[in-house]
Enzyme design. Structure first.
Site, mmCIF file in Angstrom:
data_model
loop_
_atom_site.group_PDB
_atom_site.id
_atom_site.type_symbol
_atom_site.label_atom_id
_atom_site.label_comp_id
_atom_site.label_asym_id
_atom_site.label_seq_id
_atom_site.Cartn_x
_atom_site.Cartn_y
_atom_site.Cartn_z
ATOM 1 N N GLU A 47 0.849 -1.202 0.000
ATOM 2 C CA GLU A 47 0.000 0.000 0.000
ATOM 3 C C GLU A 47 0.884 1.252 0.000
ATOM 4 O O GLU A 47 2.015 1.238 0.498
ATOM 5 C CB GLU A 47 -0.909 -0.054 1.249
ATOM 6 N N ASP A 48 0.347 2.325 -0.546
ATOM 7 C CA ASP A 48 1.101 3.583 -0.562
ATOM 8 C C ASP A 48 1.038 4.269 0.801
ATOM 9 O O ASP A 48 2.048 4.675 1.354
ATOM 10 C CB ASP A 48 0.598 4.532 -1.664
ATOM 11 N N ASP A 105 -3.931 5.598 6.327
ATOM 12 C CA ASP A 105 -4.402 6.789 7.046
ATOM 13 C C ASP A 105 -5.284 6.312 8.202
ATOM 14 O O ASP A 105 -4.784 5.993 9.274
ATOM 15 C CB ASP A 105 -5.134 7.695 6.053
ATOM 16 N N PHE A 120 -1.887 16.077 3.738
ATOM 17 C CA PHE A 120 -2.257 15.358 2.517
ATOM 18 C C PHE A 120 -1.017 15.225 1.648
ATOM 19 O O PHE A 120 -0.434 16.218 1.232
ATOM 20 C CB PHE A 120 -3.368 16.094 1.754
ATOM 21 N N ARG A 170 1.019 12.097 -9.525
ATOM 22 C CA ARG A 170 1.557 10.741 -9.355
ATOM 23 C C ARG A 170 2.976 10.624 -9.916
ATOM 24 O O ARG A 170 3.758 9.788 -9.495
ATOM 25 C CB ARG A 170 0.680 9.706 -10.078
HETATM 26 P P1 IMP Z 1 -7.474 4.913 4.885
HETATM 27 O O1 IMP Z 1 -8.559 3.933 4.570
HETATM 28 O O2 IMP Z 1 -7.999 6.116 5.601
HETATM 29 O O3 IMP Z 1 -6.315 4.298 5.612
HETATM 30 O O4 IMP Z 1 -6.959 5.491 3.531
HETATM 31 C C1 IMP Z 1 -6.106 4.809 2.717
HETATM 32 C C2 IMP Z 1 -6.250 5.261 1.272
HETATM 33 O O5 IMP Z 1 -6.651 6.635 1.184
HETATM 34 C C3 IMP Z 1 -4.903 5.158 0.606
HETATM 35 O O6 IMP Z 1 -4.841 3.983 -0.142
HETATM 36 C C4 IMP Z 1 -4.881 6.354 -0.284
HETATM 37 O O7 IMP Z 1 -5.395 6.004 -1.538
HETATM 38 C C5 IMP Z 1 -5.831 7.344 0.316
HETATM 39 N N1 IMP Z 1 -5.108 8.379 1.061
HETATM 40 C C6 IMP Z 1 -5.037 8.532 2.407
HETATM 41 N N2 IMP Z 1 -4.294 9.591 2.742
HETATM 42 C C7 IMP Z 1 -3.872 10.130 1.575
HETATM 43 C C8 IMP Z 1 -3.042 11.252 1.265
HETATM 44 O O8 IMP Z 1 -2.524 11.989 2.126
HETATM 45 N N3 IMP Z 1 -2.821 11.479 -0.061
HETATM 46 C C9 IMP Z 1 -3.363 10.709 -1.042
HETATM 47 N N4 IMP Z 1 -4.132 9.657 -0.800
HETATM 48 C C10 IMP Z 1 -4.385 9.355 0.509
#
Ligand code: IMP
Length: 176
Positions: free
Chosen positions: A97-98, A101, A152, A165
């Site tokens: 995963e990138d 959050d 972000f 990207r």
């Molecule tokens: P989570 O479900 O809140 O953990 O969010 C994870 C997904 O939200 C990641 O796979 C990203 O695609 C997107 N995401 C969360 N934070 C960021 C950010 O700061 N920049 C870009 N995408 C984000």
């Protein structure tokens, strides 16, 4: 929103060093075993490409896509948009995963892989965002790259509204 508005957080050398460290850990832990890398589209594809080129173990790869923030009303409403191409039953999976959050996306994916019968599931995330929204503790991420504050981030595969990207560094923006 333009490139000039981005505040640099990690440069290409820091990212490369991190990717190499994570690959070393995976090489050590999975020595003699085969692993299935499951990349989360779209943000993780650049990271996954660099990570797998640093692996010496036998690895196959597949991809999964779940609804992004843009497509869902709240962080809780996650759905599968595109499933794996091949079965993972009995396999050792590493989800790539990138950024984690809130952790909701990762929990959804891990649950899905568990239902598909993966023998083991670990997480490899390049970034972890520290916030009080988190539902997945850092300690649950076996292969964790870098911690970012609650900003972000964009670049190195990670987008804001599909942009940025292509950047070879990771930076932060203030979404409008
Ligand atoms: P989570 O479900 O809140 O953990 O969010 C994870 C997904 O939200 C990641 O796979 C990203 O695609 C997107 N995401 C969360 N934070 C960021 C950010 O700061 N920049 C870009 N995408 C984000």
């Amino acid at each position: 929103m333009k490139q000039g508005d981005i505040k640099r957080i990690f440069n290409p050398a820091q990212i490369a060093e991190t990717v190499e460290r994570l690959a070393r850990q995976i090489n050590r832990d999975y020595k003699g075993r085969e692993v299935i890398l499951v990349g989360c589209l779209t943000g993780a594809f650049v990271f996954m490409a660099d990570l797998m080129r640093n692996l010496q173990i036998e690895a196959t790869c597949d991809f999964i896509r779940v609804s992004s923030y843009e497509d869902r009303m709240t962080a809780g409403e996650i759905s599968l948009e595109s499933d794996l191409a091949r079965p993972v039953g009995g396999g050792n999976v590493i989800v790539v995963e990138d950024i984690v959050d809130t952790g909701q996306t990762m929990k959804f994916i891990m649950n899905h892989l568990r239902e598909k019968g993966a023998a083991s599931i670990e997480v490899c995330s390049l970034l972890y965002k520290e916030s009080d929204r988190s539902t997945l503790p850092k300690e649950d991420i076996r292969y964790l790259g870098l911690v970012v504050p609650d900003v972000f981030v964009v670049g190195y595969g990670i987008d804001y509204a599909q942009k940025f990207r292509t950047l070879n560094y990771i930076g932060s923006i203030e979404p409008s």
